[in-house]
Scaffold this active site. Structure first.
Site, mmCIF file in Angstrom:
data_model
loop_
_atom_site.group_PDB
_atom_site.id
_atom_site.type_symbol
_atom_site.label_atom_id
_atom_site.label_comp_id
_atom_site.label_asym_id
_atom_site.label_seq_id
_atom_site.Cartn_x
_atom_site.Cartn_y
_atom_site.Cartn_z
ATOM 1 C CE1 TYR A 1 2.772 2.891 -7.448
ATOM 2 C CE2 TYR A 1 1.926 0.805 -6.595
ATOM 3 C CZ TYR A 1 2.102 1.700 -7.648
ATOM 4 O OH TYR A 1 1.596 1.391 -8.885
ATOM 5 C CE LYS B 1 -0.901 4.726 -9.856
ATOM 6 N NZ LYS B 1 -0.490 5.451 -11.095
ATOM 7 C CB THR C 1 -1.898 -0.061 -9.105
ATOM 8 O OG1 THR C 1 -1.570 -1.310 -8.523
ATOM 9 C CG2 THR C 1 -1.991 0.981 -7.985
ATOM 10 C CG ASP C 2 -3.735 -5.154 -8.367
ATOM 11 O OD1 ASP C 2 -2.728 -4.482 -8.044
ATOM 12 O OD2 ASP C 2 -3.672 -6.365 -8.658
ATOM 13 C CD GLU C 3 0.849 -2.654 -5.273
ATOM 14 O OE1 GLU C 3 1.196 -2.000 -4.274
ATOM 15 O OE2 GLU C 3 1.641 -3.294 -5.976
HETATM 16 P P1 NAD Z 1 7.883 2.637 -14.430
HETATM 17 O O1 NAD Z 1 8.455 2.992 -13.107
HETATM 18 O O2 NAD Z 1 8.532 1.591 -15.255
HETATM 19 O O3 NAD Z 1 7.788 3.955 -15.331
HETATM 20 C C1 NAD Z 1 7.356 5.185 -14.826
HETATM 21 C C2 NAD Z 1 7.749 6.275 -15.819
HETATM 22 O O4 NAD Z 1 7.280 7.538 -15.301
HETATM 23 C C3 NAD Z 1 9.260 6.413 -16.029
HETATM 24 O O5 NAD Z 1 9.554 6.529 -17.398
HETATM 25 C C4 NAD Z 1 9.609 7.699 -15.271
HETATM 26 O O6 NAD Z 1 10.714 8.399 -15.831
HETATM 27 C C5 NAD Z 1 8.322 8.487 -15.417
HETATM 28 N N1 NAD Z 1 8.161 9.498 -14.353
HETATM 29 C C6 NAD Z 1 8.325 9.305 -13.009
HETATM 30 N N2 NAD Z 1 8.130 10.471 -12.353
HETATM 31 C C7 NAD Z 1 7.822 11.410 -13.297
HETATM 32 C C8 NAD Z 1 7.500 12.783 -13.243
HETATM 33 N N3 NAD Z 1 7.483 13.459 -12.074
HETATM 34 N N4 NAD Z 1 7.215 13.443 -14.394
HETATM 35 C C9 NAD Z 1 7.253 12.782 -15.583
HETATM 36 N N5 NAD Z 1 7.577 11.477 -15.699
HETATM 37 C C10 NAD Z 1 7.846 10.796 -14.567
HETATM 38 O O7 NAD Z 1 6.355 2.280 -14.145
HETATM 39 P P2 NAD Z 1 5.398 1.183 -14.842
HETATM 40 O O8 NAD Z 1 5.564 -0.093 -14.152
HETATM 41 O O9 NAD Z 1 5.542 1.289 -16.307
HETATM 42 O O10 NAD Z 1 3.981 1.783 -14.405
HETATM 43 C C11 NAD Z 1 3.326 2.758 -15.205
HETATM 44 C C12 NAD Z 1 2.006 3.129 -14.549
HETATM 45 O O11 NAD Z 1 1.191 1.979 -14.440
HETATM 46 C C13 NAD Z 1 2.154 3.679 -13.138
HETATM 47 O O12 NAD Z 1 1.211 4.707 -12.969
HETATM 48 C C14 NAD Z 1 1.836 2.500 -12.230
HETATM 49 O O13 NAD Z 1 1.298 2.926 -11.021
HETATM 50 C C15 NAD Z 1 0.802 1.777 -13.084
HETATM 51 N N6 NAD Z 1 0.717 0.302 -12.898
HETATM 52 C C16 NAD Z 1 1.825 -0.474 -12.965
HETATM 53 C C17 NAD Z 1 1.705 -1.864 -12.853
HETATM 54 C C18 NAD Z 1 2.904 -2.774 -12.951
HETATM 55 O O14 NAD Z 1 2.766 -3.978 -12.702
HETATM 56 N N7 NAD Z 1 4.074 -2.299 -13.327
HETATM 57 C C19 NAD Z 1 0.439 -2.434 -12.662
HETATM 58 C C20 NAD Z 1 -0.676 -1.592 -12.581
HETATM 59 C C21 NAD Z 1 -0.530 -0.222 -12.719
HETATM 60 O O1 DAU Z 2 -0.277 -4.970 -8.532
HETATM 61 C C1 DAU Z 2 0.200 -3.960 -9.373
HETATM 62 C C2 DAU Z 2 1.538 -3.466 -8.879
HETATM 63 O O2 DAU Z 2 2.486 -4.476 -9.169
HETATM 64 C C3 DAU Z 2 1.957 -2.139 -9.500
HETATM 65 O O3 DAU Z 2 1.054 -1.144 -9.125
HETATM 66 C C4 DAU Z 2 3.371 -1.752 -9.054
HETATM 67 O O4 DAU Z 2 3.779 -0.589 -9.724
HETATM 68 C C5 DAU Z 2 4.314 -2.894 -9.399
HETATM 69 O O5 DAU Z 2 5.605 -2.588 -8.930
HETATM 70 C C6 DAU Z 2 3.818 -4.209 -8.786
HETATM 71 O O6 DAU Z 2 3.919 -4.177 -7.339
HETATM 72 P P1 DAU Z 2 4.475 -5.428 -6.502
HETATM 73 O O7 DAU Z 2 4.984 -4.920 -5.217
HETATM 74 O O8 DAU Z 2 3.481 -6.529 -6.484
HETATM 75 O O9 DAU Z 2 5.697 -5.879 -7.493
HETATM 76 P P2 DAU Z 2 7.202 -6.356 -7.182
HETATM 77 O O10 DAU Z 2 7.759 -6.832 -8.481
HETATM 78 O O11 DAU Z 2 7.971 -5.344 -6.414
HETATM 79 O O12 DAU Z 2 6.967 -7.624 -6.241
HETATM 80 C C7 DAU Z 2 6.187 -8.719 -6.636
HETATM 81 C C8 DAU Z 2 6.098 -9.673 -5.440
HETATM 82 O O13 DAU Z 2 7.395 -10.256 -5.221
HETATM 83 C C9 DAU Z 2 5.729 -8.984 -4.148
HETATM 84 O O14 DAU Z 2 4.925 -9.866 -3.364
HETATM 85 C C10 DAU Z 2 7.064 -8.771 -3.433
HETATM 86 C C11 DAU Z 2 7.902 -9.942 -3.913
HETATM 87 N N1 DAU Z 2 9.347 -9.668 -4.072
HETATM 88 C C12 DAU Z 2 9.723 -8.595 -4.804
HETATM 89 C C13 DAU Z 2 11.057 -8.309 -4.986
HETATM 90 C C14 DAU Z 2 11.496 -7.110 -5.794
HETATM 91 C C15 DAU Z 2 10.285 -10.532 -3.499
HETATM 92 O O15 DAU Z 2 9.927 -11.526 -2.858
HETATM 93 N N2 DAU Z 2 11.609 -10.251 -3.670
HETATM 94 C C16 DAU Z 2 12.043 -9.168 -4.389
HETATM 95 O O16 DAU Z 2 13.279 -8.945 -4.496
#
Ligand code: NAD
Ligand code: DAU
Length: 378
Positions: A184, A188, A135-137
């Site tokens: 988190y 990562k 992730t970019d975080e």
């Molecule tokens: P998500 O939470 O929707 O899915 C995560 C999946 O991993 C789920 O199916 C869960 O059951 C599985 N999992 C969790 N713990 C596990 C374990 N111990 N063993 C096996 N499986 C397990 O997450 P997502 O948003 O699809 O993110 C997927 C990946 O991409 C993550 O590594 C996250 O850090 C990365 N990522 C997410 C975003 C985003 O915006 N969602 C952006 C950049 C990177």
């Molecule tokens: O940047 C990549 C990341 O993006 C991934 O690595 C993470 O897995 C993914 O969850 C996401 O993280 P964020 O924290 O940016 O996503 P989230 O949807 O939780 O929140 C997006 C923005 O909105 C953040 O600035 C917090 C704000 N927010 C979020 C929620 C859930 C609110 O203001 N209210 C809310 O209820």
């Protein structure tokens, strides 16, 4: 070419799009989807491909080293795309240990099991690949030097002509120093370091990519966009953290899955690629776009749901701005986002409104009961 690919976290949001893409696009590959099915894993995300002959689902925990050894050797895995993780920042603030266990120890167990299996083969690491999705975080937070936005020096298909400003001059590069703030992102960052260490120490062919915020179908409704779409539908408050001024860089999930496919096949070992669409939005602005789109599609008058906006206490350690510079990926591998943001949001809102049963199953908890019956080893 026949290949056996292990995709971890394939029942989650991004993982399900990656599994679907690989199963459909590569009939000669055997795709093994390994997922623990935590609260975030949902096999309903993969209903359309679950009966395909080149697809297998395994329920397992990546932190279980013995189980990782068994799966990797039983299915003769030669490529791993690792997405399984605890992914929600707010949950990491309440329960950091689960994040360390899965994201750090789980990634380490997977690396170790792959190392042992690949080193036992006559060809060793040849033709193998361990691709870690990050992730970019991990880069921390950027300053918001232009609160009203400035003309962006870069535009892509994702950042439309109408919306192409940036909120600062700085962007995350592949060389930006890691500076995670939440449990988190700290977990990562640690997993990224372990992946690179397996390349540098043992010669494992690894790749790491760092992507910005994804949006699209099948995202768990704890994340901003699906949570807000569902709350608008039920006329529930929309909790905006702080002043809603934080900036995120949004990418349609299918464009991320396309990038993963390209990088898995054509990326260079030991490299890092940033993935993003140069598509920055302030939270409050994106929330207004979501409200407008949901109201229009539900037939409500314009502005009907604006009164649901509720400013709440800010997230602890809330990163101000993320903005990815993805020019390396564009230049070296020719990747570009395919979708304009306005079109992506329209498709996303429509999908959630058309798939209310999917959403209701999650919010009622029904989907979890189903797995408890089906897989008794939980
Ligand atoms: P998500 O939470 O929707 O899915 C995560 C999946 O991993 C789920 O199916 C869960 O059951 C599985 N999992 C969790 N713990 C596990 C374990 N111990 N063993 C096996 N499986 C397990 O997450 P997502 O948003 O699809 O993110 C997927 C990946 O991409 C993550 O590594 C996250 O850090 C990365 N990522 C997410 C975003 C985003 O915006 N969602 C952006 C950049 C990177
Ligand atoms: O940047 C990549 C990341 O993006 C991934 O690595 C993470 O897995 C993914 O969850 C996401 O993280 P964020 O924290 O940016 O996503 P989230 O949807 O939780 O929140 C997006 C923005 O909105 C953040 O600035 C917090 C704000 N927010 C979020 C929620 C859930 C609110 O203001 N209210 C809310 O209820």
């Amino acid at each position: 070419m026949k290949r056996n690919i292990l995709i971890t976290g394939g029942a989650g949001f991004i993982g399900s799009h990656v599994v679907r893409l690989f199963v459909n696009k590569y009939p000669d590959y055997h795709i093994v989807n390994l997922d623990k099915l935590t609260y975030a894993g949902n096999l309903a995300n993969l209903k359309d491909i679950e009966d395909k002959p080149n697809y297998t689902f395994v329920r397992a925990d990546i932190a279980d080293l013995e189980e990782m050894r068994r799966v990797i050797s039983e299915y003769k895995i030669d490529g791993i795309i690792h997405l399984a993780a605890e992914s929600h920042v707010d949950r990491s603030i309440k329960d950091p240990f689960t994040f360390a266990r899965t994201n750090v120890m789980g990634t380490l167990a997977l690396l170790q099991a792959a190392k042992e299996y690949w080193e036992s083969l006559p060809e060793k690491y040849e033709g193998k690949r361990f691709y870690h999705i990050s992730t970019d975080e991990v880069y921390g937070a950027l300053e918001l030097t232009a609160p009203e936005g400035i003309e962006s020096p870069f535009t892509t298909a994702a950042s439309s002509a109408e919306h192409h400003h940036a909120y600062g001059e700085e962007f995350f590069l592949e060389t930006t120093k890691y500076n995670p703030h939440s449990p988190y992102s700290a977990s990562k960052a640690s997993s990224d370091h372990f992946v690179r260490s397996y390349h540098d120490t043992y010669g494992m062919p690894t790749i790491v990519t760092n992507c910005s915020n994804n949006y699209g179908p099948y995202q768990f409704p704890e994340k901003l966009i699906p949570l807000f779409i569902n709350n608008i539908r039920h006329r529930k408050p929309l909790p905006v953290y702080g002043k809603g001024e934080n900036v995120r860089d949004w990418l349609f999930v299918e464009d991320h899955a396309r990038a993963i496919d390209l990088i898995f096949h054509e990326g260079k070992n030991a490299e890092t690629y940033n993935i993003g669409g140069f598509n920055e939005w302030k939270n409050i602005d994106i929330i207004k776009v979501v409200i407008k789109t949901v109201d229009r599609l539900l037939g409500n008058p314009e502005g009907h749901s604006l009164d649901l906006i509720t400013y709440v206490t800010d997230r602890a350690g809330h990163d101000l701005r993320y903005a990815i510079d993805s020019r390396k990926l564009q230049r070296e591998l020719g990747w570009e986002p395919s979708l304009q943001f306005e079109e992506g949001i329209e498709r996303t809102v429509r999908w959630y409104l058309d798939n209310q049963e999917w959403m209701d199953n999650i919010t009622s908890g029904e989907y979890e009961k189903y797995y408890d019956d089906m897989y008794s080893n939980r």
